[in-house]
Design a protein around this motif. Structure first.
Motif, PDB file in Angstrom:
ATOM      1  N   TYR A 167     -15.935   1.762  -1.613  1.00 47.66           N
ATOM      2  CA  TYR A 167     -16.598   2.520  -0.552  1.00 47.66           C
ATOM      3  C   TYR A 167     -15.951   3.900  -0.434  1.00 47.66           C
ATOM      4  O   TYR A 167     -14.751   4.009  -0.148  1.00 47.66           O
ATOM      5  CB  TYR A 167     -16.487   1.760   0.771  1.00 47.66           C
ATOM      6  N   LEU A 168     -16.712   4.926  -0.684  1.00 46.37           N
ATOM      7  CA  LEU A 168     -16.215   6.315  -0.690  1.00 46.37           C
ATOM      8  C   LEU A 168     -15.014   6.480  -1.625  1.00 46.37           C
ATOM      9  O   LEU A 168     -14.170   7.347  -1.423  1.00 46.37           O
ATOM     10  CB  LEU A 168     -15.846   6.771   0.728  1.00 46.37           C
ATOM     11  N   GLY A 169     -14.931   5.579  -2.619  1.00 47.81           N
ATOM     12  CA  GLY A 169     -13.839   5.653  -3.589  1.00 47.81           C
ATOM     13  C   GLY A 169     -12.605   4.842  -3.236  1.00 47.81           C
ATOM     14  O   GLY A 169     -11.620   4.868  -3.991  1.00 47.81           O
ATOM     15  N   TYR A 170     -12.641   4.096  -2.124  1.00 48.29           N
ATOM     16  CA  TYR A 170     -11.465   3.280  -1.765  1.00 48.29           C
ATOM     17  C   TYR A 170     -11.264   2.207  -2.841  1.00 48.29           C
ATOM     18  O   TYR A 170     -12.210   1.500  -3.195  1.00 48.29           O
ATOM     19  CB  TYR A 170     -11.646   2.646  -0.386  1.00 48.29           C
ATOM     20  N   PRO A 171     -10.037   2.049  -3.365  1.00 56.20           N
ATOM     21  CA  PRO A 171      -9.862   1.219  -4.561  1.00 56.20           C
ATOM     22  C   PRO A 171      -9.604  -0.266  -4.330  1.00 56.20           C
ATOM     23  O   PRO A 171      -9.471  -1.014  -5.293  1.00 56.20           O
ATOM     24  CB  PRO A 171      -8.636   1.862  -5.233  1.00 56.20           C
ATOM     25  N   PHE A 172      -9.536  -0.724  -3.082  1.00 58.78           N
ATOM     26  CA  PHE A 172      -9.170  -2.113  -2.822  1.00 58.78           C
ATOM     27  C   PHE A 172     -10.185  -2.797  -1.913  1.00 58.78           C
ATOM     28  O   PHE A 172     -11.005  -2.145  -1.256  1.00 58.78           O
ATOM     29  CB  PHE A 172      -7.781  -2.188  -2.184  1.00 58.78           C
ATOM     30  N   ALA A 173     -10.104  -4.130  -1.867  1.00 56.27           N
ATOM     31  CA  ALA A 173     -10.935  -4.905  -0.949  1.00 56.27           C
ATOM     32  C   ALA A 173     -10.375  -4.910   0.459  1.00 56.27           C
ATOM     33  O   ALA A 173     -11.097  -5.073   1.435  1.00 56.27           O
ATOM     34  CB  ALA A 173     -11.065  -6.345  -1.452  1.00 56.27           C
ATOM     35  N   LEU A 174      -9.056  -4.750   0.563  1.00 52.31           N
ATOM     36  CA  LEU A 174      -8.333  -4.900   1.826  1.00 52.31           C
ATOM     37  C   LEU A 174      -7.600  -3.614   2.178  1.00 52.31           C
ATOM     38  O   LEU A 174      -7.032  -2.958   1.301  1.00 52.31           O
ATOM     39  CB  LEU A 174      -7.309  -6.038   1.681  1.00 52.31           C
ATOM     40  N   CYS A 175      -7.604  -3.270   3.454  1.00 55.41           N
ATOM     41  CA  CYS A 175      -6.694  -2.241   3.962  1.00 55.41           C
ATOM     42  C   CYS A 175      -5.478  -2.967   4.540  1.00 55.41           C
ATOM     43  O   CYS A 175      -5.630  -3.841   5.408  1.00 55.41           O
ATOM     44  CB  CYS A 175      -7.353  -1.397   5.048  1.00 55.41           C
ATOM     45  N   CYS A 176      -4.304  -2.634   4.037  1.00 55.97           N
ATOM     46  CA  CYS A 176      -3.074  -3.330   4.415  1.00 55.97           C
ATOM     47  C   CYS A 176      -2.042  -2.285   4.810  1.00 55.97           C
ATOM     48  O   CYS A 176      -1.495  -1.584   3.959  1.00 55.97           O
ATOM     49  CB  CYS A 176      -2.582  -4.167   3.243  1.00 55.97           C
ATOM     50  N   SER A 187      -0.871  -4.660   9.390  1.00 54.79           N
ATOM     51  CA  SER A 187      -2.269  -4.660   9.832  1.00 54.79           C
ATOM     52  C   SER A 187      -3.178  -4.944   8.655  1.00 54.79           C
ATOM     53  O   SER A 187      -3.041  -4.343   7.589  1.00 54.79           O
ATOM     54  CB  SER A 187      -2.641  -3.298  10.438  1.00 54.79           C
ATOM     55  N   PHE A 188      -4.103  -5.879   8.855  1.00 50.35           N
ATOM     56  CA  PHE A 188      -5.134  -6.191   7.875  1.00 50.35           C
ATOM     57  C   PHE A 188      -6.484  -5.746   8.422  1.00 50.35           C
ATOM     58  O   PHE A 188      -6.857  -6.123   9.528  1.00 50.35           O
ATOM     59  CB  PHE A 188      -5.200  -7.698   7.605  1.00 50.35           C
ATOM     60  N   ASP A 189      -7.204  -4.953   7.644  1.00 53.68           N
ATOM     61  CA  ASP A 189      -8.573  -4.547   7.981  1.00 53.68           C
ATOM     62  C   ASP A 189      -9.448  -5.018   6.828  1.00 53.68           C
ATOM     63  O   ASP A 189      -9.222  -4.639   5.669  1.00 53.68           O
ATOM     64  CB  ASP A 189      -8.635  -3.030   8.157  1.00 53.68           C
ATOM     65  N   MET A 190     -10.438  -5.868   7.143  1.00 53.65           N
ATOM     66  CA  MET A 190     -11.225  -6.512   6.092  1.00 53.65           C
ATOM     67  C   MET A 190     -12.703  -6.436   6.433  1.00 53.65           C
ATOM     68  O   MET A 190     -13.091  -6.593   7.600  1.00 53.65           O
ATOM     69  CB  MET A 190     -10.798  -7.981   5.967  1.00 53.65           C
ATOM     70  N   GLY A 191     -13.517  -6.225   5.426  1.00 55.08           N
ATOM     71  CA  GLY A 191     -14.965  -6.224   5.605  1.00 55.08           C
ATOM     72  C   GLY A 191     -15.645  -6.945   4.458  1.00 55.08           C
ATOM     73  O   GLY A 191     -15.126  -6.978   3.332  1.00 55.08           O
ATOM     74  N   VAL A 192     -16.800  -7.536   4.736  1.00 48.50           N
ATOM     75  CA  VAL A 192     -17.595  -8.183   3.692  1.00 48.50           C
ATOM     76  C   VAL A 192     -19.064  -7.797   3.865  1.00 48.50           C
ATOM     77  O   VAL A 192     -19.473  -7.341   4.932  1.00 48.50           O
ATOM     78  CB  VAL A 192     -17.465  -9.723   3.724  1.00 48.50           C
TER      79      VAL A 192
END
Length: 257
Positions: free
Chosen positions: A65-74, A97-102
């Motif tokens: 998404y917009l070039g973000y390289p991972f599934a998770l923000c950690c 902090s974990f930020d996750m989307g599906v």
């Protein structure tokens, strides 16, 4: 799906899908939280998140998404949001902090939480508690025909009453077929903002980002990781919520089997 002044209003079937997506996110976050302990490398959580997405048959929302390289923000300690999973080892006393989307059947689920690593300081415990309380108080203001900025005010007042700051560079958002939809949901009341009327079927991702120091952040060389400018600890909590005639309903909670 209809629009009200540019904001998508979802029907019951669409909300049902979003509830399923949010329930999957909650289940993934639960599993990540169980794995938190000193000595664990944060890349483990990325691997777990990807595996769980496969298990649940969903697509990770953030990867690419917009070039973000991972599934998770950690994000660890002074990292506010968008931290990269890496070979960094968690240490006793850290907060993460974990930020996750599906994505499920074309709809997004999104949630975040901050958890302790082992035994943490009393100051860090209070930061986590205040952040979670501010989210709860903000959600309480999600009322049909109410003003969106009552949500913002509830969060800001509680955080600042405890001597902490809300980050202003990043805000919550509408969510649905897109990860980020109208309206923006700030954790503070913007100056001169006109009221935004909440209507049943609007879905909001509410996400206080709270620091122990000032509200200013800066972006690291990876062009994603946001850290507090003063390097104070930061916490982040998020739920996806739908406006109903009977008050707010959280869509990012684990579904009962």
């Amino acid at each position: 799906m209809k629009k009200f002044r540019g904001i998508y209003v979802k029907n019951d079937a669409e909300i049902s899908v979003m509830r399923q997506a949010g329930g999957i996110v909650a289940s993934i976050l639960d599993e990540l939280e169980k794995a938190v302990r000193p000595g664990v490398k944060t890349m483990l959580f990325e691997e777990m998140a990807l595996g769980l997405c496969d298990q649940y048959g969903v697509k990770p929302a953030f990867k690419g998404y917009l070039g973000y390289p991972f599934a998770l923000c950690c994000s660890v300690n002074e990292e506010v949001v968008h931290g990269f999973p890496s070979q960094r080892e968690l240490c006793e006393g850290d907060i993460v902090s974990f930020d996750m989307g599906v994505i499920l059947s074309g709809f997004y689920g999104d949630s975040a939480r901050t958890v302790p690593v082992g035994e943490i300081s009393e100051e860090a415990k209070k930061l986590l508690a205040v952040t979670e309380e501010s989210l709860r108080l903000g959600i309480d203001q999600v009322q049909a025909e109410g003003n969106l900025y009552d949500v913002s005010l509830a969060i800001q007042k509680h955080v600042e009453s405890q001597g902490y700051s809300v980050v202003r560079r990043f805000v919550g958002h509408g969510i649905g077929r897109n990860l980020h939809e109208k309206p923006e949901v700030p954790n503070f009341v913007p100056k001169g903002a006109n009221p935004v009327v909440l209507k049943p079927g609007m879905t909001l991702a509410i996400e206080p980002m709270v620091t122990m120091g000032g509200p200013e952040v800066e972006i690291l060389a990876d062009k994603w990781t946001a850290v507090t400018k003063d390097r104070s600890l930061a916490a982040h909590c998020e739920h996806t919520v739908v406006v109903t005639a009977d008050g707010p309903k959280i869509l990012s909670q684990r579904l009962e089997a």
